[in-house]
Scaffold this motif. Sequence first.
Motif, mmCIF file in Angstrom:
data_model
loop_
_atom_site.group_PDB
_atom_site.id
_atom_site.type_symbol
_atom_site.label_atom_id
_atom_site.label_comp_id
_atom_site.label_asym_id
_atom_site.label_seq_id
_atom_site.Cartn_x
_atom_site.Cartn_y
_atom_site.Cartn_z
ATOM 1 N N TYR A 344 45.843 -15.943 -87.163
ATOM 2 C CA TYR A 344 47.202 -15.675 -86.709
ATOM 3 C C TYR A 344 47.726 -16.931 -86.030
ATOM 4 C CZ TYR A 344 50.277 -11.610 -86.043
ATOM 5 O OH TYR A 344 51.281 -10.684 -86.154
ATOM 6 N N PRO A 345 48.417 -17.839 -86.754
ATOM 7 C CA PRO A 345 48.943 -19.038 -86.096
ATOM 8 C C PRO A 345 50.159 -18.688 -85.238
ATOM 9 C CG PRO A 345 48.848 -19.266 -88.509
ATOM 10 C CD PRO A 345 48.720 -17.826 -88.182
ATOM 11 N N VAL A 346 50.164 -19.164 -84.009
ATOM 12 C CA VAL A 346 51.287 -18.953 -83.090
ATOM 13 C C VAL A 346 51.880 -20.326 -82.793
ATOM 14 C CG1 VAL A 346 52.049 -17.939 -80.910
ATOM 15 C CG2 VAL A 346 50.016 -17.017 -82.081
ATOM 16 N N LEU A 352 49.982 -25.419 -80.859
ATOM 17 C CA LEU A 352 49.685 -24.374 -81.831
ATOM 18 C C LEU A 352 48.522 -23.555 -81.288
ATOM 19 C CD1 LEU A 352 49.844 -23.101 -84.739
ATOM 20 C CD2 LEU A 352 48.201 -24.863 -85.438
ATOM 21 N N GLU A 353 48.705 -22.251 -81.207
ATOM 22 C CA GLU A 353 47.617 -21.350 -80.815
ATOM 23 C C GLU A 353 47.142 -20.606 -82.061
ATOM 24 O OE1 GLU A 353 46.171 -20.830 -77.898
ATOM 25 O OE2 GLU A 353 47.565 -21.465 -76.309
ATOM 26 N N VAL A 365 41.918 -20.422 -80.282
ATOM 27 C CA VAL A 365 41.762 -21.870 -80.326
ATOM 28 C C VAL A 365 43.134 -22.491 -80.081
ATOM 29 C CG1 VAL A 365 41.149 -23.867 -81.721
ATOM 30 C CG2 VAL A 365 39.824 -21.759 -81.948
ATOM 31 N N THR A 366 43.193 -23.467 -79.195
ATOM 32 C CA THR A 366 44.450 -24.160 -78.908
ATOM 33 C C THR A 366 44.424 -25.537 -79.569
ATOM 34 O OG1 THR A 366 44.610 -23.018 -76.781
ATOM 35 C CG2 THR A 366 45.995 -24.973 -77.075
ATOM 36 N N VAL A 367 45.471 -25.847 -80.332
ATOM 37 C CA VAL A 367 45.561 -27.114 -81.062
ATOM 38 C C VAL A 367 46.741 -27.906 -80.498
ATOM 39 C CG1 VAL A 367 45.773 -28.192 -83.332
ATOM 40 C CG2 VAL A 367 44.694 -25.936 -83.108
#
Length: 665
Positions: A344-346, A352-353, A365-367
């Motif tokens: 689920y990309p946020v 980007l979470e 995961v935090t990007v």
Amino acid sequence: SAPPRELAAIHGALANAALALGTPEHAREELARAIELARKVEAPALVAALLNNRGNLESASAAWADAPRDYAESAALAEGAGARSLAARALANQARAALRAGAPAADVRAPLARAGALAAELPASHDTAYLMISAGRSYARLADGADAAPASADLLEAHRLLTRAEKASEALGDERARSFALGYLGALYEQQRRFEEALALTRRALFAAQQAGAPESTYRWHWQLGRLLRSSGDSAAAIASYRQAVTVLAEIRYELAQATASGESSFREAVGPVFFELVDLLLATAPAPSDVAAHQARLAEARETLERLKAAELRDYFRDECVDQLDAKMERLDQVSKSVVVIYPVVLPDRLELLLTFPSGLRRVTVPVSSDALTAEVRQLRFLLEKRTTREYLPHAQRVYDWLVRPFEPQLAGLGIDTLVFVPDGALRTIPLAALHDGERFLIERYAVAVTPGLSLTDPRPLDRENLAVFASGLSEAVQGFPALEQVPAELAALHTLFGGKELLDAEFRLPRVEGELAENDYGIVHVATHAQFSEDPESSFLLTYDGRLTLSNLGETVGRTRFRERPIELLTLSACETAQGSDRAALGLAGVAVQAGARSALGSLWSVNDAAATELLTEFYRELKDQPVSKAVALQRAQRKLIADPKRRHPFYWSAFLLINNWL
């Protein structure tokens, strides 16, 4: 027949009805007829009202360059006819549209000043209160981008107009208008970072909205209160306010909230930020992973908040309040299979979470990539994937892979994961995620890939292999200006060889025949091999039939009648569709087509694929589905890998455009 003046008024009323029903093209046609008739009978006040309405239609369609012209002519005609209230309203609208069009500040201030002068001459009324609120909001927006001196003057004028509107609405006993005046005054103080005064005004606005029973303003002030509390450092109270805003939004028609959003033309602009700001705050303040129960609950709430947005966004796109009714009878899809990870990309402004559903639970995961950088990369990738003669797409496919897959790749080791299901949002809807590349292989070479517009919108039952009766239809001939699809007869013949079933080709492929077949028979697979286009507007999105066009609304009515059968359609395949490049909203139409049609899954393409390659891929997909006990996602993966193995078809142009949407089982 009615006299021309009355006929013009009738066409104007029909245009308003069409706009309310979500058919802007029909509204535009009716307005054009009405304006032409009103000009002929020299009825300037009526022409002015119709032009103002057309400006509203253009604003609703984000045609900001066209709207100011209609508003300006409306204002001039209205003032000449002595209709000062209409003139003032059109001037305020002109200023708002010019602001959105990026016009010079002088082109915004001039109509605003004239609107304010006319408003001062008008008696206090509901209309004048809203006129002053609209003008005040435009001055506040002007101040945002102005130098110090003009900004100060704009802020003072915004404050003066909003204060006048608040006093006028209080005198009129109009609590709804008063709530907007107070709330936007609070926003003015928020703009100046004067949080204490902003909080006091926002609380008064919220009370007035609740007194008026006006949920379309109540949600806005809960939202504003949440922003202010967060800025003041009270995250817990801010989360509570955001939750209230989302709860209120869930209880009203989203179009109503959008229509009162003072200038926001798209669904995302109007209400999307409420959901994303809540998710941002929920994740920013999430308990530590060591507190397992609290951490999991917080991630689940963040995901559920986005699910509510996605369901609402589909309702808004299709203008169908029932489009997500399957939700009530579904178990969670992420609990169905132990060999699947749901991603689920946020996409947030500064990062980007990734919310990941593993068989063992939710992970995060935090990007560190901004939404602007991600969107730019995705847009470039989509453009280059359609250039079949170059490998220019590769660095972009690798970069998006590095953001979207590599961060959790080590966590997949040893888990027996064979399928990745993405719930893409925004620009990510516009690209085929199967074409992402790790530097050695495409993602589809390692995992089956599927997408869904939302987990709660997807029927989770496995493929019913006893219900694979096929209805196949399509066009091979050139009709209505569209080129021939020469491979369609071979495509339908291959499908018939595998499954048998009913076939309608060319002159037989007409809407009444399609409706009759679907009404009288219980088909498991509906395959449509014809030109299909998805655009921003569902009424302009269509499937080509021999004698006409099947819009998405028609598709929902025709195919969607099967939605509540005990055995709904297993798979709807659209084998020659294309989605407007770079349009997130057009991609939303493709993503939601299975939900709209009441099918468990859809298979469609983001762009018009080489005819022979499409036939080869689809034939292999159906062969796998019939002969092997595999999921639809794995069947598509095997078909795509077969094309990749052919040096002539290895470029992702030929195979990656096909997306498996919704149920992947």
